[in-house]
Design a protein around this motif. Sequence first.
Motif, PDB file in Angstrom:
ATOM      1  N   LEU A 178       0.497  -0.931  -0.101  1.00 33.91           N
ATOM      2  CA  LEU A 178      -0.245  -0.041  -0.001  1.00 33.91           C
ATOM      3  C   LEU A 178       0.848   1.153  -0.269  1.00 33.91           C
ATOM      4  O   LEU A 178       2.341   1.245   0.803  1.00 33.91           O
ATOM      5  N   PRO A 179       0.385   1.925  -0.914  1.00 33.70           N
ATOM      6  CA  PRO A 179       1.255   3.405  -0.877  1.00 33.70           C
ATOM      7  C   PRO A 179       1.306   4.299   0.539  1.00 33.70           C
ATOM      8  O   PRO A 179       0.330   4.183   0.503  1.00 33.70           O
ATOM      9  N   THR A 180       2.104   4.609   0.609  1.00 33.35           N
ATOM     10  CA  THR A 180       1.995   5.880   1.855  1.00 33.35           C
ATOM     11  C   THR A 180       2.293   7.336   1.569  1.00 33.35           C
ATOM     12  O   THR A 180       2.950   7.888   0.338  1.00 33.35           O
ATOM     13  N   LEU A 181       2.737   8.396   2.387  1.00 32.81           N
ATOM     14  CA  LEU A 181       3.025   9.539   1.694  1.00 32.81           C
ATOM     15  C   LEU A 181       4.641   8.781   1.420  1.00 32.81           C
ATOM     16  O   LEU A 181       4.861  10.320   0.476  1.00 32.81           O
ATOM     17  N   THR A 182       5.190   8.744   1.667  1.00 28.82           N
ATOM     18  CA  THR A 182       6.730   8.727   1.125  1.00 28.82           C
ATOM     19  C   THR A 182       7.366   6.957   0.463  1.00 28.82           C
ATOM     20  O   THR A 182       7.862   7.038   0.281  1.00 28.82           O
ATOM     21  N   TYR A 183       6.040   6.638  -0.384  1.00 29.22           N
ATOM     22  CA  TYR A 183       6.292   5.561  -0.750  1.00 29.22           C
ATOM     23  C   TYR A 183       4.960   5.135  -1.792  1.00 29.22           C
ATOM     24  O   TYR A 183       3.823   5.653  -1.844  1.00 29.22           O
ATOM     25  N   GLY A 184       5.844   5.337  -3.261  1.00 27.35           N
ATOM     26  CA  GLY A 184       5.264   5.082  -4.810  1.00 27.35           C
ATOM     27  C   GLY A 184       5.058   6.275  -4.919  1.00 27.35           C
ATOM     28  O   GLY A 184       5.953   6.798  -4.978  1.00 27.35           O
ATOM     29  N   VAL A 185       4.217   6.517  -6.104  1.00 31.54           N
ATOM     30  CA  VAL A 185       3.865   7.347  -7.079  1.00 31.54           C
ATOM     31  C   VAL A 185       3.031   8.246  -7.422  1.00 31.54           C
ATOM     32  O   VAL A 185       1.937   7.316  -7.254  1.00 31.54           O
ATOM     33  N   TRP A 186       3.145   9.441  -7.670  1.00 37.84           N
ATOM     34  CA  TRP A 186       1.833  10.132  -7.506  1.00 37.84           C
ATOM     35  C   TRP A 186       1.479  10.722  -8.662  1.00 37.84           C
ATOM     36  O   TRP A 186       2.376  10.435 -10.502  1.00 37.84           O
ATOM     37  N   GLY A 187       0.327  10.663  -8.623  1.00 34.87           N
ATOM     38  CA  GLY A 187      -0.840  11.406  -9.784  1.00 34.87           C
ATOM     39  C   GLY A 187      -0.445  12.939  -9.892  1.00 34.87           C
ATOM     40  O   GLY A 187      -0.384  13.391  -8.359  1.00 34.87           O
ATOM     41  N   GLN A 188      -0.427  13.744 -10.711  1.00 33.18           N
ATOM     42  CA  GLN A 188      -0.831  15.046 -10.146  1.00 33.18           C
ATOM     43  C   GLN A 188      -1.907  16.085  -9.747  1.00 33.18           C
ATOM     44  O   GLN A 188      -2.036  16.883  -9.454  1.00 33.18           O
ATOM     45  N   GLY A 189      -2.608  15.128  -9.274  1.00 34.50           N
ATOM     46  CA  GLY A 189      -4.214  15.917  -8.475  1.00 34.50           C
ATOM     47  C   GLY A 189      -5.288  16.126  -8.683  1.00 34.50           C
ATOM     48  O   GLY A 189      -5.250  16.604 -10.194  1.00 34.50           O
ATOM     49  N   THR A 190      -6.458  16.499  -8.379  1.00 35.17           N
ATOM     50  CA  THR A 190      -7.727  17.135  -9.068  1.00 35.17           C
ATOM     51  C   THR A 190      -8.501  17.540  -7.857  1.00 35.17           C
ATOM     52  O   THR A 190      -8.341  16.952  -6.816  1.00 35.17           O
ATOM     53  N   GLN A 191      -8.664  18.517  -8.144  1.00 37.42           N
ATOM     54  CA  GLN A 191      -8.861  19.663  -7.785  1.00 37.42           C
ATOM     55  C   GLN A 191     -11.019  19.147  -7.047  1.00 37.42           C
ATOM     56  O   GLN A 191     -12.117  18.876  -8.249  1.00 37.42           O
ATOM     57  N   VAL A 192     -11.132  19.178  -5.507  1.00 40.26           N
ATOM     58  CA  VAL A 192     -12.385  19.350  -5.066  1.00 40.26           C
ATOM     59  C   VAL A 192     -12.875  19.950  -4.147  1.00 40.26           C
ATOM     60  O   VAL A 192     -12.080  20.408  -3.358  1.00 40.26           O
ATOM     61  N   THR A 193     -14.296  20.830  -4.702  1.00 42.68           N
ATOM     62  CA  THR A 193     -14.686  21.827  -3.667  1.00 42.68           C
ATOM     63  C   THR A 193     -16.244  21.731  -3.302  1.00 42.68           C
ATOM     64  O   THR A 193     -16.686  21.758  -4.311  1.00 42.68           O
ATOM     65  N   VAL A 194     -15.965  21.672  -1.875  1.00 38.63           N
ATOM     66  CA  VAL A 194     -17.597  21.293  -1.301  1.00 38.63           C
ATOM     67  C   VAL A 194     -18.060  23.169  -0.920  1.00 38.63           C
ATOM     68  O   VAL A 194     -16.933  23.390   0.155  1.00 38.63           O
ATOM     69  N   SER A 195     -19.041  22.946  -1.684  1.00 39.11           N
ATOM     70  CA  SER A 195     -19.641  24.271  -0.821  1.00 39.11           C
ATOM     71  C   SER A 195     -20.845  23.809   0.286  1.00 39.11           C
ATOM     72  O   SER A 195     -21.414  23.090   0.100  1.00 39.11           O
TER      73      SER A 195
END
Length: 122
Positions: free
Chosen positions: A104-121
Amino acid sequence: QVQLVESGGGSVQAGGSLRLSCVFSGRTFSSYAMGWFRQAPGTERQFVAGITTTIGSTFYADSVKGRFTISRDNAKNTVYLQMNSLEPDDTAVYYCKAGPFGRLPTLTYGVWGQGTQVTVSS
């Protein structure tokens, strides 16, 4: 090398739902455990959910248990995060991460994606 492309983010009102997708390429998807993390402005990135390889055991942060569901489709090389009953505190950039060797990936292990923004109003 592994590449991850997230999609499905957007803006939604509190109580609404979104489904994030992360398409994996470059290696054998079924050999990677997958996870979702998020980072709100001014805060540290944090674990949201994880899923193992073949069996697909799932793990969640306490803050999203019962509202979010992680799943994977090995035929489509895709991991999903279904987010229901969204709250303003869920507002963040959501990142997909791949963990090699079935770990399982952790904050320091694995490969990241670029991210996607989620905004909840509210």
